[in-house]
Design a protein around this motif. Structure first.
Motif, PDB file in Angstrom:
ATOM      1  N   PHE A  63       3.048  45.258  59.555  1.00 20.60           N
ATOM      2  CA  PHE A  63       3.573  45.823  58.525  1.00 20.60           C
ATOM      3  C   PHE A  63       5.105  46.443  59.155  1.00 20.60           C
ATOM      4  N   PRO A  64       5.894  45.883  59.609  1.00 20.26           N
ATOM      5  CA  PRO A  64       7.005  46.444  59.948  1.00 20.26           C
ATOM      6  C   PRO A  64       7.805  47.608  59.253  1.00 20.26           C
ATOM      7  N   ILE A  65       8.275  48.300  59.979  1.00 17.79           N
ATOM      8  CA  ILE A  65       9.039  49.536  59.195  1.00 17.79           C
ATOM      9  C   ILE A  65      10.163  49.626  60.057  1.00 17.79           C
ATOM     10  N   ALA A  66      11.162  50.037  59.163  1.00 15.87           N
ATOM     11  CA  ALA A  66      12.676  50.352  60.053  1.00 15.87           C
ATOM     12  C   ALA A  66      13.315  51.505  59.393  1.00 15.87           C
ATOM     13  N   LYS A  67      13.323  52.753  60.029  1.00 16.97           N
ATOM     14  CA  LYS A  67      13.321  54.124  59.002  1.00 16.97           C
ATOM     15  C   LYS A  67      15.084  53.945  58.872  1.00 16.97           C
ATOM     16  N   GLU A  68      15.721  53.363  59.754  1.00 22.78           N
ATOM     17  CA  GLU A  68      17.253  53.220  59.824  1.00 22.78           C
ATOM     18  C   GLU A  68      17.432  51.701  60.188  1.00 22.78           C
ATOM     19  N   GLU A  69      18.562  51.446  59.972  1.00 20.90           N
ATOM     20  CA  GLU A  69      18.920  49.837  60.378  1.00 20.90           C
ATOM     21  C   GLU A  69      18.472  49.399  61.776  1.00 20.90           C
ATOM     22  N   VAL A  70      17.829  48.229  61.945  1.00 20.55           N
ATOM     23  CA  VAL A  70      17.438  47.581  63.192  1.00 20.55           C
ATOM     24  C   VAL A  70      17.678  46.341  63.210  1.00 20.55           C
ATOM     25  N   TYR A  71      18.247  45.824  64.382  1.00 20.67           N
ATOM     26  CA  TYR A  71      18.446  44.374  64.817  1.00 20.67           C
ATOM     27  C   TYR A  71      17.529  43.834  65.514  1.00 20.67           C
ATOM     28  N   VAL A  72      16.700  42.727  65.079  1.00 20.34           N
ATOM     29  CA  VAL A  72      15.684  42.326  65.844  1.00 20.34           C
ATOM     30  C   VAL A  72      15.999  40.510  66.163  1.00 20.34           C
ATOM     31  N   LEU A  73      15.370  40.170  67.412  1.00 19.09           N
ATOM     32  CA  LEU A  73      15.348  38.756  67.579  1.00 19.09           C
ATOM     33  C   LEU A  73      14.023  38.495  67.450  1.00 19.09           C
ATOM     34  N   LEU A  74      13.553  37.236  66.595  1.00 15.57           N
ATOM     35  CA  LEU A  74      12.310  36.767  66.333  1.00 15.57           C
ATOM     36  C   LEU A  74      12.218  35.265  67.171  1.00 15.57           C
ATOM     37  N   LEU A  75      11.094  35.336  67.945  1.00 17.04           N
ATOM     38  CA  LEU A  75      10.918  34.033  68.556  1.00 17.04           C
ATOM     39  C   LEU A  75       9.494  33.636  67.696  1.00 17.04           C
ATOM     40  N   GLU A  76       9.394  32.474  67.103  1.00 14.23           N
ATOM     41  CA  GLU A  76       8.273  32.166  66.474  1.00 14.23           C
ATOM     42  C   GLU A  76       8.416  30.527  66.201  1.00 14.23           C
ATOM     43  N   PRO A  77       7.175  29.700  65.954  1.00 12.92           N
ATOM     44  CA  PRO A  77       7.100  28.455  65.704  1.00 12.92           C
ATOM     45  C   PRO A  77       7.923  28.187  64.405  1.00 12.92           C
ATOM     46  N   LYS A  78       8.208  27.003  64.324  1.00 12.73           N
ATOM     47  CA  LYS A  78       9.124  26.597  63.321  1.00 12.73           C
ATOM     48  C   LYS A  78       8.299  26.461  61.842  1.00 12.73           C
ATOM     49  N   SER A  79       6.836  26.543  62.047  1.00 10.36           N
ATOM     50  CA  SER A  79       6.135  26.121  60.802  1.00 10.36           C
ATOM     51  C   SER A  79       5.769  27.908  60.291  1.00 10.36           C
ATOM     52  N   THR A  80       6.098  28.957  61.011  1.00 12.96           N
ATOM     53  CA  THR A  80       5.989  30.229  60.590  1.00 12.96           C
ATOM     54  C   THR A  80       6.696  30.460  59.258  1.00 12.96           C
ATOM     55  N   LEU A  81       5.702  31.028  58.319  1.00  6.78           N
ATOM     56  CA  LEU A  81       6.556  31.505  57.075  1.00  6.78           C
ATOM     57  C   LEU A  81       6.927  32.758  56.959  1.00  6.78           C
ATOM     58  N   HIS A  82       7.991  33.114  56.472  1.00  5.23           N
ATOM     59  CA  HIS A  82       8.702  34.840  56.523  1.00  5.23           C
ATOM     60  C   HIS A  82       7.561  35.813  56.189  1.00  5.23           C
ATOM     61  N   THR A  83       6.726  35.806  55.205  1.00  4.53           N
ATOM     62  CA  THR A  83       6.136  36.499  54.885  1.00  4.53           C
ATOM     63  C   THR A  83       4.610  36.334  55.269  1.00  4.53           C
ATOM     64  N   GLY A  84       4.517  35.045  55.970  1.00  8.73           N
ATOM     65  CA  GLY A  84       2.760  34.847  56.147  1.00  8.73           C
ATOM     66  C   GLY A  84       2.075  34.520  55.005  1.00  8.73           C
ATOM     67  N   ASP A  85       0.909  35.116  54.787  1.00  6.57           N
ATOM     68  CA  ASP A  85      -0.117  34.610  53.567  1.00  6.57           C
ATOM     69  C   ASP A  85       0.360  35.438  52.585  1.00  6.57           C
ATOM     70  N   VAL A  86       1.415  36.132  52.270  1.00  8.31           N
ATOM     71  CA  VAL A  86       1.630  37.004  51.098  1.00  8.31           C
ATOM     72  C   VAL A  86       3.078  36.390  50.527  1.00  8.31           C
ATOM     73  N   VAL A  87       3.177  36.363  49.279  1.00  6.64           N
ATOM     74  CA  VAL A  87       4.520  35.877  48.667  1.00  6.64           C
ATOM     75  C   VAL A  87       4.985  36.907  47.702  1.00  6.64           C
ATOM     76  N   THR A  88       6.134  37.368  48.076  1.00  8.37           N
ATOM     77  CA  THR A  88       6.660  38.595  47.278  1.00  8.37           C
ATOM     78  C   THR A  88       8.037  38.174  47.070  1.00  8.37           C
ATOM     79  N   GLU A  89       8.748  39.061  46.364  1.00  5.11           N
ATOM     80  CA  GLU A  89      10.397  38.983  46.289  1.00  5.11           C
ATOM     81  C   GLU A  89      11.174  39.089  47.266  1.00  5.11           C
ATOM     82  N   ARG A  90      10.603  39.241  48.497  1.00  5.36           N
ATOM     83  CA  ARG A  90      11.421  39.283  49.696  1.00  5.36           C
ATOM     84  C   ARG A  90      10.976  37.958  50.391  1.00  5.36           C
ATOM     85  N   THR A  91      10.277  36.951  50.140  1.00  7.40           N
ATOM     86  CA  THR A  91       9.678  35.785  50.666  1.00  7.40           C
ATOM     87  C   THR A  91      10.873  34.901  50.826  1.00  7.40           C
ATOM     88  N   VAL A  92      11.396  34.449  52.007  1.00  8.37           N
ATOM     89  CA  VAL A  92      12.268  33.544  52.147  1.00  8.37           C
ATOM     90  C   VAL A  92      11.881  32.179  52.358  1.00  8.37           C
TER      91      VAL A  92
END
Length: 120
Positions: free
Chosen positions: A85-114
Motif C-alpha cells: 500500500f504505497p503512501i506519499a504524504k507529499e509529491e514523490v517521483y518514482v522510477l518503477l521497473l516491472e515486467p511488461k505484464s504487470t497490471l497497474h493495480t495488480g489484483d484490484v480494479v479501482t477508478e485509479r487503475t490504468v
C-alpha cells in the motif's frame, strides 16, 4: 536506436498522479516513471516482482507486517504475491521497473487503475 533518457525532462512532460509512464524497455520489463501523492490502494501482483526507486521525496510502502520508508536515492523490490500500500504524504517521483505484464493495480480494479500503456 540507443538513446539516453533525462529523467527531469521526462517528469516535466506529465502532471497526473498514480499514472505510470513508460520511458524504456529492458528485456521483458518496462522502465516507468510516476508522480505520487496521497494514498494508493492495497494490492499485489501475483506473478511479478515490482521495484520502486525514489527519485524525489519520501515514499512509505505499507506491508501487512511492517512499513518501509524510502528516501531519495533508495529503492525496494516488492516480491510477487506481497500485498503493499504505497503512501506519499507529499509529491514523490518514482522510477518503477516491472515486467511488461504487470497490471497497474495488480489484483484490484479501482477508478485509479490504468489500462493503457503511455510512453513519454
Amino acid at each position: 536506436m540507443i538513446s539516453k533518457v533525462n529523467l527531469a525532462e521526462k517528469f516535466s512532460l506529465f502532471e497526473d498522479l498514480w499514472h505510470p509512464r513508460v520511458v524504456g524497455e529492458l528485456n521483458d520489463s518496462y522502465v516507468k516513471l510516476a508522480k505520487l501523492s496521497g494514498e494508493f490502494v492495497w494490492h499485489q501482483h501475483a506473478d511479478e516482482d515490482e521495484m520502486f526507486f525514489v527519485i524525489k521525496g519520501t515514499l512509505l510502502i505499507r506491508l501487512r507486517d511492517r512499513d518501509i520508508t524510502l528516501e531519495k536515492g533508495e529503492f525496494v523490490v516488492i516480491p510477487k504475491g506481497v500485498e503493499h500500500f504505497p503512501i506519499a504524504k507529499e509529491e514523490v517521483y518514482v522510477l518503477l521497473l516491472e515486467p511488461k505484464s504487470t497490471l497497474h493495480t495488480g489484483d484490484v480494479v479501482t477508478e485509479r487503475t490504468v489500462t493503457t500503456i503511455d510512453w513519454v
